[in-house]
Design a protein around this motif. Structure first.
Motif, PDB file in Angstrom:
ATOM      1  N   GLU A  44       6.410  23.645   3.923  1.00 46.71           N
ATOM      2  CA  GLU A  44       5.835  24.800   4.217  1.00 46.71           C
ATOM      3  C   GLU A  44       4.707  24.816   5.346  1.00 46.71           C
ATOM      4  O   GLU A  44       4.880  25.676   6.281  1.00 46.71           O
ATOM      5  CB  GLU A  44       5.070  25.074   3.095  1.00 46.71           C
ATOM      6  CG  GLU A  44       4.179  26.505   3.032  1.00 46.71           C
ATOM      7  CD  GLU A  44       3.464  26.867   1.791  1.00 46.71           C
ATOM      8  OE1 GLU A  44       2.455  27.376   1.913  1.00 46.71           O
ATOM      9  OE2 GLU A  44       4.018  26.546   0.836  1.00 46.71           O
ATOM     10  N   LYS A  45       3.985  23.745   5.554  1.00 40.59           N
ATOM     11  CA  LYS A  45       3.095  23.567   6.524  1.00 40.59           C
ATOM     12  C   LYS A  45       3.492  23.471   7.945  1.00 40.59           C
ATOM     13  O   LYS A  45       3.181  23.949   8.979  1.00 40.59           O
ATOM     14  CB  LYS A  45       1.818  22.582   6.125  1.00 40.59           C
ATOM     15  CG  LYS A  45       1.057  22.996   5.188  1.00 40.59           C
ATOM     16  CD  LYS A  45      -0.021  22.443   5.381  1.00 40.59           C
ATOM     17  CE  LYS A  45      -1.032  23.229   4.093  1.00 40.59           C
ATOM     18  NZ  LYS A  45      -2.511  22.312   4.119  1.00 40.59           N
ATOM     19  N   LEU A  46       4.733  22.814   7.932  1.00 42.15           N
ATOM     20  CA  LEU A  46       5.468  22.501   9.079  1.00 42.15           C
ATOM     21  C   LEU A  46       6.564  23.848   9.526  1.00 42.15           C
ATOM     22  O   LEU A  46       6.923  23.809  10.551  1.00 42.15           O
ATOM     23  CB  LEU A  46       6.471  21.334   9.043  1.00 42.15           C
ATOM     24  CG  LEU A  46       5.508  19.829   8.824  1.00 42.15           C
ATOM     25  CD1 LEU A  46       6.302  18.674   8.807  1.00 42.15           C
ATOM     26  CD2 LEU A  46       4.805  19.877  10.252  1.00 42.15           C
ATOM     27  N   GLY A  47       6.762  24.852   8.474  1.00 44.32           N
ATOM     28  CA  GLY A  47       7.650  25.768   8.746  1.00 44.32           C
ATOM     29  C   GLY A  47       9.150  25.312   8.838  1.00 44.32           C
ATOM     30  O   GLY A  47       9.487  25.969   9.639  1.00 44.32           O
ATOM     31  N   LEU A  48       9.441  24.490   8.135  1.00 42.22           N
ATOM     32  CA  LEU A  48      10.773  23.833   8.047  1.00 42.22           C
ATOM     33  C   LEU A  48      11.310  24.227   6.834  1.00 42.22           C
ATOM     34  O   LEU A  48      10.719  24.332   5.532  1.00 42.22           O
ATOM     35  CB  LEU A  48      10.763  22.530   8.545  1.00 42.22           C
ATOM     36  CG  LEU A  48      10.263  21.923   9.766  1.00 42.22           C
ATOM     37  CD1 LEU A  48       9.804  20.405   9.930  1.00 42.22           C
ATOM     38  CD2 LEU A  48      11.095  22.474  10.792  1.00 42.22           C
ATOM     39  N   PRO A  49      12.849  24.235   6.652  1.00 34.57           N
ATOM     40  CA  PRO A  49      13.487  24.589   5.740  1.00 34.57           C
ATOM     41  C   PRO A  49      13.377  23.196   4.754  1.00 34.57           C
ATOM     42  O   PRO A  49      13.491  22.154   5.329  1.00 34.57           O
ATOM     43  CB  PRO A  49      15.013  24.683   5.906  1.00 34.57           C
ATOM     44  CG  PRO A  49      15.124  24.375   7.452  1.00 34.57           C
ATOM     45  CD  PRO A  49      13.735  24.473   8.043  1.00 34.57           C
ATOM     46  N   PRO A  50      13.197  23.448   3.492  1.00 33.79           N
ATOM     47  CA  PRO A  50      13.120  22.335   2.552  1.00 33.79           C
ATOM     48  C   PRO A  50      14.335  21.742   2.466  1.00 33.79           C
ATOM     49  O   PRO A  50      14.365  20.347   2.149  1.00 33.79           O
ATOM     50  CB  PRO A  50      12.762  22.952   1.093  1.00 33.79           C
ATOM     51  CG  PRO A  50      13.095  24.460   1.308  1.00 33.79           C
ATOM     52  CD  PRO A  50      13.163  24.808   2.721  1.00 33.79           C
ATOM     53  N   GLU A  51      15.494  21.815   2.928  1.00 34.98           N
ATOM     54  CA  GLU A  51      16.766  21.265   2.859  1.00 34.98           C
ATOM     55  C   GLU A  51      16.767  20.037   3.778  1.00 34.98           C
ATOM     56  O   GLU A  51      17.398  18.987   3.792  1.00 34.98           O
ATOM     57  CB  GLU A  51      18.118  21.952   3.266  1.00 34.98           C
ATOM     58  CG  GLU A  51      18.117  23.041   2.275  1.00 34.98           C
ATOM     59  CD  GLU A  51      17.503  24.459   2.575  1.00 34.98           C
ATOM     60  OE1 GLU A  51      16.908  24.657   3.714  1.00 34.98           O
ATOM     61  OE2 GLU A  51      17.261  25.107   1.621  1.00 34.98           O
ATOM     62  N   ILE A  52      15.927  20.101   4.855  1.00 39.73           N
ATOM     63  CA  ILE A  52      15.892  18.966   5.883  1.00 39.73           C
ATOM     64  C   ILE A  52      14.520  17.924   5.842  1.00 39.73           C
ATOM     65  O   ILE A  52      14.268  17.204   6.555  1.00 39.73           O
ATOM     66  CB  ILE A  52      15.855  19.506   7.436  1.00 39.73           C
ATOM     67  CG1 ILE A  52      14.787  20.073   7.785  1.00 39.73           C
ATOM     68  CG2 ILE A  52      17.104  20.236   7.571  1.00 39.73           C
ATOM     69  CD1 ILE A  52      14.544  20.408   9.343  1.00 39.73           C
ATOM     70  N   VAL A  53      13.717  18.347   4.860  1.00 38.09           N
ATOM     71  CA  VAL A  53      12.592  17.665   4.515  1.00 38.09           C
ATOM     72  C   VAL A  53      12.772  16.821   3.193  1.00 38.09           C
ATOM     73  O   VAL A  53      13.067  17.372   2.414  1.00 38.09           O
ATOM     74  CB  VAL A  53      11.108  18.347   4.492  1.00 38.09           C
ATOM     75  CG1 VAL A  53      10.150  17.615   4.238  1.00 38.09           C
ATOM     76  CG2 VAL A  53      10.948  19.389   5.719  1.00 38.09           C
ATOM     77  N   PHE A  54      12.599  15.567   3.418  1.00 37.85           N
ATOM     78  CA  PHE A  54      13.040  14.497   2.224  1.00 37.85           C
ATOM     79  C   PHE A  54      11.707  13.932   1.526  1.00 37.85           C
ATOM     80  O   PHE A  54      10.881  13.674   2.342  1.00 37.85           O
ATOM     81  CB  PHE A  54      14.043  13.531   2.834  1.00 37.85           C
ATOM     82  CG  PHE A  54      15.358  14.239   2.847  1.00 37.85           C
ATOM     83  CD1 PHE A  54      16.584  13.838   1.967  1.00 37.85           C
ATOM     84  CD2 PHE A  54      15.731  15.268   3.854  1.00 37.85           C
ATOM     85  CE1 PHE A  54      17.826  14.365   1.989  1.00 37.85           C
ATOM     86  CE2 PHE A  54      16.987  15.716   3.751  1.00 37.85           C
ATOM     87  CZ  PHE A  54      17.861  15.295   2.957  1.00 37.85           C
ATOM     88  N   LYS A  55      11.799  13.616   0.254  1.00 33.38           N
ATOM     89  CA  LYS A  55      10.746  12.958  -0.278  1.00 33.38           C
ATOM     90  C   LYS A  55      11.162  11.782  -0.632  1.00 33.38           C
ATOM     91  O   LYS A  55      12.331  11.424  -0.992  1.00 33.38           O
ATOM     92  CB  LYS A  55      10.125  13.711  -1.358  1.00 33.38           C
ATOM     93  CG  LYS A  55      11.201  14.096  -2.512  1.00 33.38           C
ATOM     94  CD  LYS A  55      10.626  14.740  -3.681  1.00 33.38           C
ATOM     95  CE  LYS A  55      11.562  15.404  -4.647  1.00 33.38           C
ATOM     96  NZ  LYS A  55      11.028  16.416  -5.490  1.00 33.38           N
ATOM     97  N   THR A  56      10.292  10.453  -0.774  1.00 24.50           N
ATOM     98  CA  THR A  56      10.589   9.213  -1.014  1.00 24.50           C
ATOM     99  C   THR A  56      10.143   8.964  -2.330  1.00 24.50           C
ATOM    100  O   THR A  56       8.790   9.000  -2.660  1.00 24.50           O
ATOM    101  CB  THR A  56       9.806   8.165   0.254  1.00 24.50           C
ATOM    102  OG1 THR A  56      10.254   8.543   1.451  1.00 24.50           O
ATOM    103  CG2 THR A  56      10.348   6.675  -0.056  1.00 24.50           C
TER     104      THR A  56
END
Length: 165
Positions: A44-56
């Motif tokens: 959300e804060k980076l303005g990116l789709p959640p499909e490309i942001v991954f959690k570890t």
């Protein structure tokens, strides 16, 4: 994608990427300590789709630790992670153990530059992405890099380990 090595991004993860010659881009954002879901906050804060942001996520698989990396809007399929690393049963690792073994704080655990090298499994959905973002080693810092580069620097592998919430 240019390498970025400013002082604000100096973590074991960025040091490992620079040492390996892997291109990445650091994305810093103002972390809200009240955020319930660190990964979704990053997207959300980076303005990116959640499909490309991954959690570890660190899991205990048959008494040993393993790392699953999945899109932030998905859940880690513990059974699939266990299978991917040759185990039978998995559960989320104790946060204190995860922090001690990786050298990172929960919410900022990076798959790169961990204190103790753990088996790494990246969800196969990352194959469809030119680049993905993973934690950079502290809350409020994500690193963008090619999925294959992530696996090269961590010795990881792809597997279907994510499931819908």
């Amino acid at each position: 994608m240019a390498k970025r090595s400013d002082a604000s991004a100096g973590t074991p993860a960025t040091v490992a990427l620079v040492a390996a010659g892997i291109p990445f881009t650091a994305h810093a954002y103002d972390h809200d300590p009240r955020a319930a879901a660190y990964g979704l906050e990053a997207a959300e804060k980076l303005g990116l789709p959640p499909e490309i942001v991954f959690k570890t996520l660190v899991a205990d698989v048959d008494g040993g630790l393993a790392v699953g990396i999945v899109p932030v809007a998905m859940q880690l399929d513990l059974k699939a992670l266990a299978s991917a690393v040759g185990g039978k049963r998995a559960e989320m690792a104790d946060p204190q153990v995860a922090q001690r073994r990786t050298g990172y704080v929960v919410g900022g655990i990076s798959p790169i530059g961990q204190k103790t090298a753990l088996p790494i499994v990246l969800d196969e959905s990352a194959i469809l992405c030119e680049t993905i973002l993973v934690s950079g080693g502290r809350r409020g810092l994500d690193l963008e890099l090619a999925p294959d580069d992530l696996l090269a620097v961590t010795g990881g592998s792809y597997a279907a380990i994510a499931r819908s919430r």
